[in-house]
Design an enzyme around this catalytic site. Structure first.
Site, PDB file in Angstrom:
ATOM      1  N   GLY A 227       0.795  -1.209   0.000  1.00  0.00           N
ATOM      2  CA  GLY A 227       0.000   0.000   0.000  1.00  0.00           C
ATOM      3  C   GLY A 227       0.831   1.265   0.000  1.00  0.00           C
ATOM      4  N   GLY A 229       2.203   3.125   2.387  1.00  0.00           N
ATOM      5  CA  GLY A 229       3.428   3.091   3.168  1.00  0.00           C
ATOM      6  C   GLY A 229       4.512   2.267   2.498  1.00  0.00           C
ATOM      7  N   THR A 256      -4.081  -2.075  -1.823  1.00  0.00           N
ATOM      8  CA  THR A 256      -4.834  -1.655  -0.651  1.00  0.00           C
ATOM      9  C   THR A 256      -6.269  -2.077  -0.834  1.00  0.00           C
ATOM     10  OG1 THR A 256      -5.711   0.214   0.604  1.00  0.00           O
ATOM     11  CG2 THR A 256      -5.056   0.652  -1.663  1.00  0.00           C
ATOM     12  N   ILE A 257      -6.768  -2.842   0.080  1.00  0.00           N
ATOM     13  CA  ILE A 257      -8.141  -3.318  -0.028  1.00  0.00           C
ATOM     14  C   ILE A 257      -9.127  -2.167   0.090  1.00  0.00           C
ATOM     15  CG2 ILE A 257      -8.583  -3.783   2.417  1.00  0.00           C
ATOM     16  CD1 ILE A 257      -9.743  -6.506   1.528  1.00  0.00           C
ATOM     17  N   ASP A 258      -8.697  -1.051   0.715  1.00  0.00           N
ATOM     18  CA  ASP A 258      -9.580   0.104   0.910  1.00  0.00           C
ATOM     19  C   ASP A 258      -9.777   0.918  -0.367  1.00  0.00           C
ATOM     20  OD1 ASP A 258      -9.679  -0.652   3.524  1.00  0.00           O
ATOM     21  OD2 ASP A 258      -8.347   0.927   4.267  1.00  0.00           O
ATOM     22  N   ARG A 303     -10.241   2.567   6.569  1.00  0.00           N
ATOM     23  CA  ARG A 303      -9.623   3.375   7.619  1.00  0.00           C
ATOM     24  C   ARG A 303      -9.776   4.867   7.344  1.00  0.00           C
ATOM     25  NH1 ARG A 303      -5.651   2.283  11.389  1.00  0.00           N
ATOM     26  NH2 ARG A 303      -5.531   0.158  10.605  1.00  0.00           N
ATOM     27  N   ARG A 417     -10.278 -10.209   4.098  1.00  0.00           N
ATOM     28  CA  ARG A 417      -8.874 -10.034   3.725  1.00  0.00           C
ATOM     29  C   ARG A 417      -8.219 -11.347   3.321  1.00  0.00           C
ATOM     30  NH1 ARG A 417      -6.751  -5.105   5.049  1.00  0.00           N
ATOM     31  NH2 ARG A 417      -7.891  -3.844   6.555  1.00  0.00           N
TER      32      ARG A 417
END
Length: 530
Positions: A227, A229, A256-258, A303, A417
């Site tokens: 992701g 980071g 990133t799953i988001d 998040r 996930r």
């Protein structure tokens, strides 16, 4: 412009033309090089910008020849590959680029473009000299094993690369863990399993130790899956590699799953997450409608961005209220969540609430302590908003004694996930992996492979790391959700609406994105001017 500046820019132009990175006409008539980008609020000193006619701007990615002149080139092995010999114009034209915006008016400038991904006629590696490494970092996401499989198989079958290492345990695996040899046979069926066969971790990034390990092991292609980071770490690795003058391609594959990585249409695993979230929402709906005044609460990932919650809600049609980080809400008073919950229970006898994990954090107790702590990846540690909102609803009805309720809380986060990716994500993972490989073999480095307006592109690291995608609550997609659920917008403060109006008017709401989504804006583009 003074003569020295013109001379420097022409020198940069000629350097880039030598390895066929730029359109010849654009290179001769426009300036380019490592200069500040006009698209961001603060110029990025590492930005490699090419200007063309009619407001054309190419945000280019680094190339070996930017710091390693006179490298030999070789014919692309795909030219003799029987599997690709039937494909007409398989190699990507050197001038091909992909626009960031596709909905424009006749008087608009052409705007920002990214280099189109794909195989080039010349490559900068011979097959026998390539020693590739693959690492997965951060949290789990559907599709990680698929990307690993396709990287290994595509390197082997398309370019004849036999030496591929898997770095175990994330970034620290470069210097603290063993590596494993990856072959097409060993990864043949890993896409059917969730998780990552390489293991993963958060943090552990030590740039010098990682690059030292890359040098010691003779690695010259590094594929980093993770992701925002992780991509920041990849950018640091690339800068150190360039500083040392190493012929090492550093390539990122965004995960990133988001779905909150900027610029790209979507991240792999997102479709799978939305699909799997339906199971939890359906279970909550069954539980809620089976009892008198039943309430089902489902907490989903998100998040900072509520894309999974929003799309799962739209796909389900069983949800009565969707709460996301981008849309503040309140509990008490007219138009609040409690009032709306009572209304829905009286009308339907049951209710389903979907809440993203980052929503409502400012309303929770001990918010200062919780928001000041971070995990190893630098993400703020969140309290469990699902448990909190469930207890708040229970306490409200117990206190008011207006009706007896039965509430069921479901948190499917780690189930989602850990599952394998679905068919759509499997195809997308294949495209991402192959595009990443084509770029590395062609000598590009310091980039992320991603989908922009339905086309595979190479995006410079700084664009991936500069911001985060968010749901735009003044966009038509969020309006569709409000219409579907009939929930209040929670924007009762007139000043809040007025503050957002001016900001949103700067961006057109109709933007064409990947067909898997919609014809409207998914995210607010974090660009000050185009």
């Amino acid at each position: 412009m003074d003569s020295v500046t013109v001379s420097n820019k022409l020198s940069q132009t000629n350097s880039l033309n030598n390895h066929n990175k730029l359109p010849t006409a654009a290179a001769n008539n426009n300036c380019n090089g490592w200069i500040g980008s006009p698209m961001t609020s603060a110029p990025n000193p590492k930005a490699k910008i090419v200007y063309g006619t009619a407001g054309y701007v190419l945000e280019d990615v680094p190339h070996f020849t930017d710091y390693l002149p006179d490298l030999p080139t070789y014919p692309n092995p795909l030219a003799d590959n029987p599997a690709y010999s039937v494909v007409k114009q398989y190699f990507v034209h050197v001038d091909d680029s992909v626009p960031q915006k596709v909905v424009v008016h006749k008087d608009n400038e052409r705007g920002v473009h990214f280099r189109r991904a794909g195989p080039r006629q010349k490559v900068y590696f011979e097959s026998d000299e390539v020693k590739a490494a693959i690492v997965t970092c951060g949290g789990l996401c559907p599709g990680l094993n698929t990307v690993i499989r396709e990287l290994v198989c595509s390197l082997h079958h398309m370019y004849g690369v036999k030496k591929v290492l898997g770095i175990e345990g994330g970034y620290r695996g470069f210097y603290a863990r063993n590596t494993i040899n990856l072959t097409p046979k060993s990864v043949n069926d890993i896409h059917k399993r969730g998780g990552t066969i390489l293991g993963t971790s958060r943090g552990g990034h030590d740039t010098n130790k990682i690059v030292d390990s890359i040098q010691d092991r003779g690695i010259n292609q590094v594929y980093i899956i993770g992701g925002d980071g992780t991509q920041r770490g990849a950018a640091a690795i690339f800068e150190e590699v360039r500083r040392r003058g190493l012929k090492v391609a550093v390539v990122g594959i965004p995960k990133t799953i988001d779905n909150d990585i900027p610029v790209i249409d979507k991240s792999f695993g997102f479709d799978t997450a939305v699909e799997e979230a339906q199971r939890a929402i359906n279970a909550a709906h069954v539980e809620a409608e089976s009892v008198e005044n039943g309430i089902g609460v489902v907490k989903l990932m998100g998040r900072y961005s509520g894309f999974i919650a929003m799309y799962a809600t739209l796909a389900s049609r069983d949800v009565d209220c969707c709460l996301i980080p981008e849309s503040p809400f309140y509990l008490e008073g007219p138009g609040g969540l409690f009032e709306y919950t009572e209304k829905r229970l009286k009308e339907n006898g049951h209710m389903v609430i979907v809440i993203a994990e980052g929503a409502g954090q400012e309303l929770m107790s001990e918010k200062i302590q919780s928001m000041s702590k971070q995990d190893a990846s630098g993400n703020k540690l969140l309290q469990d908003v699902g448990l909190w909102i469930s207890q708040e609803i229970k306490d409200h009805f117990a206190r008011e004694k207006t009706m007896a309720i039965t509430l069921k809380y479901i948190d499917p986060t780690y189930m989602i996930r850990a599952i394998p990716s679905n068919a759509s994500d499997n195809v997308y993972c294949t495209l991402l992996a192959q595009s990443a490989i084509h770029g590395a073999m062609a000598g590009y480095t310091g980039y992320t492979s991603g989908l922009v307006n339905g086309r595979q592109t190479y995006i410079p690291f700084y664009r991936i790391n500069e911001s985060r995608n968010h749901v735009v609550i003044t966009d038509r997609m969020w309006a569709r959700l409000l219409s579907s659920t009939n929930q209040p917008s929670f924007l009762g403060d007139k000043s809040h609406n007025e503050d957002n109006t001016e900001e949103e008017e700067e961006e057109p709401l109709d933007q064409l994105v990947d067909g898997n989504f919609s014809d409207d804006t998914l995210v607010k583009k974090e660009i000050s001017s185009i």
